[in-house]
Design a protein around this motif. Structure first.
Motif, mmCIF file in Angstrom:
data_model
loop_
_atom_site.group_PDB
_atom_site.id
_atom_site.type_symbol
_atom_site.label_atom_id
_atom_site.label_comp_id
_atom_site.label_asym_id
_atom_site.label_seq_id
_atom_site.Cartn_x
_atom_site.Cartn_y
_atom_site.Cartn_z
ATOM 1 N N THR A 50 -0.857 -2.605 9.559
ATOM 2 C CA THR A 50 -1.607 -1.887 8.700
ATOM 3 C C THR A 50 -0.854 -1.303 7.484
ATOM 4 N N PHE A 63 -1.541 -2.271 3.627
ATOM 5 C CA PHE A 63 -1.783 -1.178 2.535
ATOM 6 C C PHE A 63 -0.772 -1.516 1.364
ATOM 7 N N GLY A 112 -0.475 8.021 0.701
ATOM 8 C CA GLY A 112 -1.515 7.416 1.182
ATOM 9 C C GLY A 112 -2.010 8.153 2.229
ATOM 10 N N ILE A 125 -8.368 1.954 -1.445
ATOM 11 C CA ILE A 125 -7.443 1.226 -0.449
ATOM 12 C C ILE A 125 -6.943 2.412 0.488
ATOM 13 N N ALA A 126 -6.538 3.397 0.185
ATOM 14 C CA ALA A 126 -6.162 4.292 1.248
ATOM 15 C C ALA A 126 -7.252 4.563 2.344
ATOM 16 N N HIS A 164 -7.602 1.351 4.257
ATOM 17 C CA HIS A 164 -6.524 0.774 5.308
ATOM 18 C C HIS A 164 -6.019 1.913 6.171
ATOM 19 N N LEU A 165 -6.077 3.253 5.642
ATOM 20 C CA LEU A 165 -5.432 4.378 6.711
ATOM 21 C C LEU A 165 -6.505 5.282 7.140
#
Length: 150
Positions: free
Chosen positions: A69, A73, A96, A141-142, A145-146
Motif C-alpha cells: 500500500t 501511495f 499522508g 490519493i491519501a 490509499h491510506l
C-alpha cells in the motif's frame, strides 16, 4: 573606617565566590545515585498491536500501511510530481497519514482539507506547498490509499 569596611566586605565576598567555584574530586550526584546504586531502571512500555490501533484511531489516524500500500501511495504521488515525495518516502507516508487525520477531523469542509494538505505537503522547491490543485490531488490519493474508510 569606610575603607576598612568596604575592604573587609570585598575580601569576604571574594572568599565566598572562590569557595563556591572551587573544584572537587567527587563527581556530581545524579538522579540514579539518589535512587540507589542497585535501583533498576524502568523498561520502556510497549503497546500491543490492538492498543496501538486503538490509540491511532483515537488520534484520528488510520493504521500504518503495509509495504504494498505504501509503495502504491508513493507511486501515485510521484505520478503527479516527483517533487511531492522528493526522495523522502517515510516522510511522505507520515504526511499522508496526517492528511487522513485532517480528512477525518473536517469531514464536511473540503476547502479546509485541501488548504491543510497544501500547507503540510511542502518541499525544498515548494516551501509554501504545491498549490491547491495539487493539494486536492494529494488529498484524494491519501484518502484512496491510506484511509478509504474515512
Amino acid at each position: 573606617m569606610r575603607i576598612k569596611t568596604t575592604g573587609l566586605l570585598a575580601t569576604a565576598t571574594l572568599a565566598l565566590v572562590l569557595t563556591a567555584c572551587g573544584t572537587s574530586d567527587t563527581p556530581p550526584v545524579t538522579p540514579a545515585d539518589k535512587a540507589g546504586a542497585g535501583a533498576a531502571t524502568a523498561a520502556p512500555t510497549t503497546l500491543s498491536p490492538a492498543a496501538k490501533a486503538a490509540a491511532r484511531e483515537a488520534a484520528g489516524l488510520p493504521p500504518e500501511p503495509d509495504a504494498a500500500t505504501a509503495a502504491t501511495f508513493i507511486a501515485a504521488l510521484d505520478a503527479i510530481d516527483k517533487d511531492i515525495v522528493h526522495g523522502k518516502q517515510e516522510k511522505a507516508i507520515s504526511r499522508g497519514l496526517d492528511t487522513c487525520s485532517t480528512y477525518k477531523r473536517y469531514p464536511d469542509d473540503t476547502d479546509k482539507q485541501i488548504d491543510q494538505t497544501n500547507r503540510r505537503w511542502s518541499s525544498p522547491a515548494h516551501p509554501d506547498g504545491h498549490g491547491l490543485a495539487t493539494a486536492k490531488q494529494i488529498r484524494a490519493i491519501a484518502h484512496k490509499h491510506l484511509c478509504p474508510t474515512f
